[in-house]
Design a protein around this motif. Structure first.
Motif, PDB file in Angstrom:
ATOM      1  N   THR A  33       7.682  -7.685   7.369  1.00  0.00           N
ATOM      2  CA  THR A  33       7.070  -6.352   7.409  1.00  0.00           C
ATOM      3  C   THR A  33       8.057  -5.291   6.942  1.00  0.00           C
ATOM      4  O   THR A  33       7.704  -4.384   6.176  1.00  0.00           O
ATOM      5  CB  THR A  33       6.591  -6.029   8.834  1.00  0.00           C
ATOM      6  OG1 THR A  33       5.689  -7.048   9.276  1.00  0.00           O
ATOM      7  CG2 THR A  33       5.877  -4.690   8.872  1.00  0.00           C
ATOM      8  N   THR A  34       9.296  -5.405   7.389  1.00  0.00           N
ATOM      9  CA  THR A  34      10.327  -4.452   6.971  1.00  0.00           C
ATOM     10  C   THR A  34      10.583  -4.536   5.472  1.00  0.00           C
ATOM     11  O   THR A  34      10.691  -3.511   4.785  1.00  0.00           O
ATOM     12  CB  THR A  34      11.631  -4.720   7.736  1.00  0.00           C
ATOM     13  OG1 THR A  34      11.378  -4.672   9.149  1.00  0.00           O
ATOM     14  CG2 THR A  34      12.687  -3.685   7.385  1.00  0.00           C
ATOM     15  N   LEU A  35      10.672  -5.749   4.961  1.00  0.00           N
ATOM     16  CA  LEU A  35      10.903  -5.932   3.528  1.00  0.00           C
ATOM     17  C   LEU A  35       9.749  -5.362   2.711  1.00  0.00           C
ATOM     18  O   LEU A  35       9.963  -4.634   1.724  1.00  0.00           O
ATOM     19  CB  LEU A  35      11.087  -7.418   3.221  1.00  0.00           C
ATOM     20  CG  LEU A  35      11.232  -7.795   1.742  1.00  0.00           C
ATOM     21  CD1 LEU A  35      12.446  -7.106   1.127  1.00  0.00           C
ATOM     22  CD2 LEU A  35      11.325  -9.305   1.580  1.00  0.00           C
ATOM     23  N   LEU A  36       8.529  -5.673   3.118  1.00  0.00           N
ATOM     24  CA  LEU A  36       7.363  -5.188   2.381  1.00  0.00           C
ATOM     25  C   LEU A  36       7.257  -3.666   2.455  1.00  0.00           C
ATOM     26  O   LEU A  36       6.954  -3.004   1.451  1.00  0.00           O
ATOM     27  CB  LEU A  36       6.095  -5.832   2.944  1.00  0.00           C
ATOM     28  CG  LEU A  36       4.783  -5.498   2.229  1.00  0.00           C
ATOM     29  CD1 LEU A  36       4.848  -5.925   0.769  1.00  0.00           C
ATOM     30  CD2 LEU A  36       3.611  -6.169   2.926  1.00  0.00           C
ATOM     31  N   ALA A  37       7.521  -3.102   3.633  1.00  0.00           N
ATOM     32  CA  ALA A  37       7.469  -1.644   3.782  1.00  0.00           C
ATOM     33  C   ALA A  37       8.529  -0.969   2.918  1.00  0.00           C
ATOM     34  O   ALA A  37       8.269   0.066   2.288  1.00  0.00           O
ATOM     35  CB  ALA A  37       7.659  -1.267   5.251  1.00  0.00           C
ATOM     36  N   ALA A  38       9.721  -1.547   2.866  1.00  0.00           N
ATOM     37  CA  ALA A  38      10.787  -0.975   2.040  1.00  0.00           C
ATOM     38  C   ALA A  38      10.418  -1.026   0.559  1.00  0.00           C
ATOM     39  O   ALA A  38      10.649  -0.059  -0.185  1.00  0.00           O
ATOM     40  CB  ALA A  38      12.093  -1.726   2.291  1.00  0.00           C
ATOM     41  N   GLY A  53      -3.099   1.582  -5.905  1.00  0.00           N
ATOM     42  CA  GLY A  53      -3.549   0.502  -6.779  1.00  0.00           C
ATOM     43  C   GLY A  53      -4.481  -0.461  -6.063  1.00  0.00           C
ATOM     44  O   GLY A  53      -5.471  -0.930  -6.633  1.00  0.00           O
ATOM     45  N   ILE A  54      -4.181  -0.747  -4.798  1.00  0.00           N
ATOM     46  CA  ILE A  54      -5.041  -1.640  -4.015  1.00  0.00           C
ATOM     47  C   ILE A  54      -6.411  -1.003  -3.789  1.00  0.00           C
ATOM     48  O   ILE A  54      -7.453  -1.666  -3.930  1.00  0.00           O
ATOM     49  CB  ILE A  54      -4.368  -1.973  -2.670  1.00  0.00           C
ATOM     50  CG1 ILE A  54      -3.143  -2.870  -2.906  1.00  0.00           C
ATOM     51  CG2 ILE A  54      -5.350  -2.661  -1.729  1.00  0.00           C
ATOM     52  CD1 ILE A  54      -2.356  -3.159  -1.649  1.00  0.00           C
ATOM     53  N   ILE A  55      -6.419   0.289  -3.450  1.00  0.00           N
ATOM     54  CA  ILE A  55      -7.697   0.986  -3.241  1.00  0.00           C
ATOM     55  C   ILE A  55      -8.527   0.976  -4.525  1.00  0.00           C
ATOM     56  O   ILE A  55      -9.742   0.722  -4.503  1.00  0.00           O
ATOM     57  CB  ILE A  55      -7.437   2.427  -2.767  1.00  0.00           C
ATOM     58  CG1 ILE A  55      -6.799   2.408  -1.375  1.00  0.00           C
ATOM     59  CG2 ILE A  55      -8.740   3.227  -2.739  1.00  0.00           C
ATOM     60  CD1 ILE A  55      -6.377   3.773  -0.880  1.00  0.00           C
ATOM     61  N   ILE A  97      10.171   1.553  -3.810  1.00  0.00           N
ATOM     62  CA  ILE A  97      10.127   1.023  -5.179  1.00  0.00           C
ATOM     63  C   ILE A  97       8.700   1.042  -5.725  1.00  0.00           C
ATOM     64  O   ILE A  97       8.395   1.761  -6.668  1.00  0.00           O
ATOM     65  CB  ILE A  97      10.710  -0.409  -5.229  1.00  0.00           C
ATOM     66  CG1 ILE A  97      12.165  -0.412  -4.730  1.00  0.00           C
ATOM     67  CG2 ILE A  97      10.641  -0.954  -6.657  1.00  0.00           C
ATOM     68  CD1 ILE A  97      12.794  -1.788  -4.686  1.00  0.00           C
ATOM     69  N   PHE A  98       7.835   0.258  -5.111  1.00  0.00           N
ATOM     70  CA  PHE A  98       6.459   0.136  -5.612  1.00  0.00           C
ATOM     71  C   PHE A  98       5.536   1.058  -4.815  1.00  0.00           C
ATOM     72  O   PHE A  98       4.585   0.601  -4.175  1.00  0.00           O
ATOM     73  CB  PHE A  98       5.996  -1.320  -5.519  1.00  0.00           C
ATOM     74  CG  PHE A  98       6.905  -2.291  -6.214  1.00  0.00           C
ATOM     75  CD1 PHE A  98       6.966  -2.341  -7.595  1.00  0.00           C
ATOM     76  CD2 PHE A  98       7.722  -3.148  -5.487  1.00  0.00           C
ATOM     77  CE1 PHE A  98       7.809  -3.230  -8.245  1.00  0.00           C
ATOM     78  CE2 PHE A  98       8.565  -4.042  -6.121  1.00  0.00           C
ATOM     79  CZ  PHE A  98       8.614  -4.082  -7.508  1.00  0.00           C
TER      80      PHE A  98
END
Length: 207
Positions: free
Chosen positions: A182-187, A199-201, A192-193
């Motif tokens: 979760t931390t990696l994805l949130a960062a 984009g998902i919406i 960065i992205f």
């Protein structure tokens, strides 16, 4: 300490300070402020990730139990069972968030009796829903593929944690893996992205 070593240390310190002043256009106070801001950002990231990890842990822990039973039932490997359960989870979630607002709107707004000439043919309704379901299947497949590296890395973290702390309960090591991912994805999303949420919406509702 000899005078030569002391003098050499002073030279090194002065060189470092000159390098900082040369390539860093701000003062030392500004650097300290930037460090404080960076530390606060990291703390907020960890705090937010921890809070988000709690509901994710509950959902993923239940899905992991289902995955294990599914794998045992059909004699599937970890990767295959993980992909199938992940895909089905995404697909069900996408169905809910895509069609639920439509059904709620239809239930809350009484349109009365609609004239027959305004009612679309059944073929159009079926074509609409089939098209949207096929699109959601495609989106769920994309999300599943994108989630695979995080699933593999999370499984690795869980395995390492269990091997290093053998007396630790499996649920704790599982939570550690969820928190790390979760931390990696949130960062990645925040720093960065950052265009990913929009984009998902767009991919779900407007593509």
């Amino acid at each position: 300490m000899s005078k030569e070593k002391r003098k050499g240390g002073y030279v090194i310190i002065c060189s470092i300070l000159k390098f900082i002043y040369l390539f860093y256009p701000y003062s030392i106070d500004s650097m300290a402020l930037d460090v404080i801001i960076l530390l606060n950002s990291i703390f907020d990231l960890l705090k937010g990730s921890f809070i988000l990890s709690i509901p994710l842990f509950v959902v993923l822990y239940i899905l992991n139990i289902i995955r294990k039973k599914f794998a045992d039932r059909f004699s599937l490997s970890w990767i295959i069972s993980c992909l199938i359960i992940t895909f089905l989870s995404y697909f069900i979630f996408l169905l809910v968030i895509y069609f639920l607002p439509t059904f709620q709107s239809m239930a809350e707004h009484d349109l009365g009796v609609i004239p027959k000439y305004l009612i679309p043919p059944m073929e159009d309704w079926l074509g609409f829903y089939v098209t949207k379901i096929v699109k959601l299947i495609f989106v769920a497949a994309i999300f599943t593929v994108l989630s695979l590296p995080f699933l593999l890395l999370g499984s690795l973290i869980e395995t390492i944690t269990q091997a290093k702390f053998k007396k630790m309960h499996k649920a704790i090591s599982f939570f550690a893996a969820v928190f790390a991912m979760t931390t990696l994805l949130a960062a990645l999303i925040l720093y960065i992205f950052y265009w990913i949420p929009l984009g998902i919406i767009h991919l779900i509702y407007f593509s």
